[in-house]
Design a protein around this motif. Structure first.
Motif, PDB file in Angstrom:
ATOM      1  N   PRO A 101       9.006   2.916 -71.221  1.00  0.00           N
ATOM      2  CA  PRO A 101       8.126   3.474 -72.250  1.00  0.00           C
ATOM      3  C   PRO A 101       7.681   4.896 -71.890  1.00  0.00           C
ATOM      4  CG  PRO A 101       7.395   1.283 -71.585  1.00  0.00           C
ATOM      5  CD  PRO A 101       8.462   1.702 -70.625  1.00  0.00           C
ATOM      6  N   LEU A 102       7.410   5.701 -72.894  1.00  0.00           N
ATOM      7  CA  LEU A 102       7.015   7.089 -72.679  1.00  0.00           C
ATOM      8  C   LEU A 102       5.728   7.214 -71.871  1.00  0.00           C
ATOM      9  CD1 LEU A 102       7.844   8.585 -76.193  1.00  0.00           C
ATOM     10  CD2 LEU A 102       9.177   8.768 -74.081  1.00  0.00           C
ATOM     11  N   TRP A 103       4.790   6.276 -72.046  1.00  0.00           N
ATOM     12  CA  TRP A 103       3.521   6.373 -71.348  1.00  0.00           C
ATOM     13  C   TRP A 103       3.689   6.262 -69.832  1.00  0.00           C
ATOM     14  CZ3 TRP A 103       2.343   2.299 -68.299  1.00  0.00           C
ATOM     15  CH2 TRP A 103       2.854   1.047 -68.637  1.00  0.00           C
ATOM     16  N   VAL A 104       4.781   5.662 -69.379  1.00  0.00           N
ATOM     17  CA  VAL A 104       5.001   5.512 -67.930  1.00  0.00           C
ATOM     18  C   VAL A 104       5.097   6.889 -67.270  1.00  0.00           C
ATOM     19  CG1 VAL A 104       6.621   4.672 -66.171  1.00  0.00           C
ATOM     20  CG2 VAL A 104       6.051   3.230 -68.133  1.00  0.00           C
ATOM     21  N   ASP A 105       5.755   7.837 -67.937  1.00  0.00           N
ATOM     22  CA  ASP A 105       5.855   9.189 -67.383  1.00  0.00           C
ATOM     23  C   ASP A 105       4.485   9.860 -67.313  1.00  0.00           C
ATOM     24  OD1 ASP A 105       8.626   9.136 -66.946  1.00  0.00           O
ATOM     25  OD2 ASP A 105       9.023   9.737 -69.012  1.00  0.00           O
ATOM     26  N   ASP A 106       3.618   9.578 -68.294  1.00  0.00           N
ATOM     27  CA  ASP A 106       2.260  10.128 -68.275  1.00  0.00           C
ATOM     28  C   ASP A 106       1.474   9.588 -67.085  1.00  0.00           C
ATOM     29  OD1 ASP A 106       2.753  11.580 -70.596  1.00  0.00           O
ATOM     30  OD2 ASP A 106       1.961  10.000 -71.897  1.00  0.00           O
ATOM     31  N   ILE A 107       1.563   8.281 -66.865  1.00  0.00           N
ATOM     32  CA  ILE A 107       0.855   7.659 -65.731  1.00  0.00           C
ATOM     33  C   ILE A 107       1.418   8.207 -64.417  1.00  0.00           C
ATOM     34  CG2 ILE A 107       0.284   5.496 -64.562  1.00  0.00           C
ATOM     35  CD1 ILE A 107      -1.053   5.821 -67.333  1.00  0.00           C
ATOM     36  N   ALA A 108       2.743   8.351 -64.336  1.00  0.00           N
ATOM     37  CA  ALA A 108       3.371   8.881 -63.115  1.00  0.00           C
ATOM     38  C   ALA A 108       2.925  10.317 -62.852  1.00  0.00           C
ATOM     39  CB  ALA A 108       4.891   8.792 -63.231  1.00  0.00           C
TER      40      ALA A 108
END
Length: 190
Positions: free
Chosen positions: A141-148
């Motif tokens: 999911p795209l949000w994973v890159d935000d959290i990373a």
């Protein structure tokens, strides 16, 4: 021409172990893609490899203690309440400015994992952000890159100078499985 053109050599544990970490996880490695059979199915975690500082564990543990001591919240710096890894992960989780994330089951994906067959022999832990077993579709999911991205900034803030890019690692879910374990759904013809 092979007798079974649908056979996928990437679905063997030997291939997975030898080719990790992955920048992008192949779609067939997501359990939700239903392209694998067997038990336990391999689980991949997406995160940051925290490497040993030397052959002696003390410098690595000292680095984690140092990171904990830089957390701006006194409670998370308190070593009688928090161990370093737990404190760092809690600080990251609390720093994510999204109530939706905190109330989702993915909040529990923030954690640590060990790697199945680290051929470099220098990974202490993976600070994980996401797990392939949680995916509802065979993609990150795209949000994973935000959290990373948030996590990487925090690691640097806490003194981790050489934060690597996050990658996909095979976790220990398959540690007891032989390298010739084959997860292909199609029968293997030889």
């Amino acid at each position: 021409m092979p007798l079974n053109p649908s056979y996928n050599h990437k679905l063997t544990l030997k291939y997975m172990r030898q080719n990790q970490p992955f920048d992008e996880l192949p779609t067939e490695y997501y359990p939700c893609s239903q392209q694998m059979k067997g038990y336990p199915l391999p689980n991949f975690v997406y995160g940051f490899a925290f490497r040993h500082k030397s052959d002696d564990a003390k410098p690595t543990l000292d680095k984690l203690d140092e990171m904990q001591s830089k957390i701006p919240y006194a409670e998370l710096r308190d070593k009688t309440i928090w161990r370093p890894i737990g404190a760092v992960l809690k600080y990251i989780a609390d720093s994510v400015d999204a109530d939706v994330f905190r109330e989702s089951p993915h909040y529990n994906d923030l954690g640590i994992s060990r790697v199945d067959h680290d051929y470099s022999c220098n990974i202490f832990q993976i600070f994980r952000v996401y797990s392939s077993k949680r995916a509802r579709t065979p993609q990150k999911p795209l949000w994973v890159d935000d959290i990373a991205r948030i996590a990487a900034e925090i690691y640097k803030e806490l003194g981790w100078e050489d934060v690597p890019k996050p990658q996909w690692y095979l976790d220990t879910s398959t540690l007891l499985s032989d390298a010739d374990t084959d997860y292909n759904i199609a029968p293997r013809f030889q």
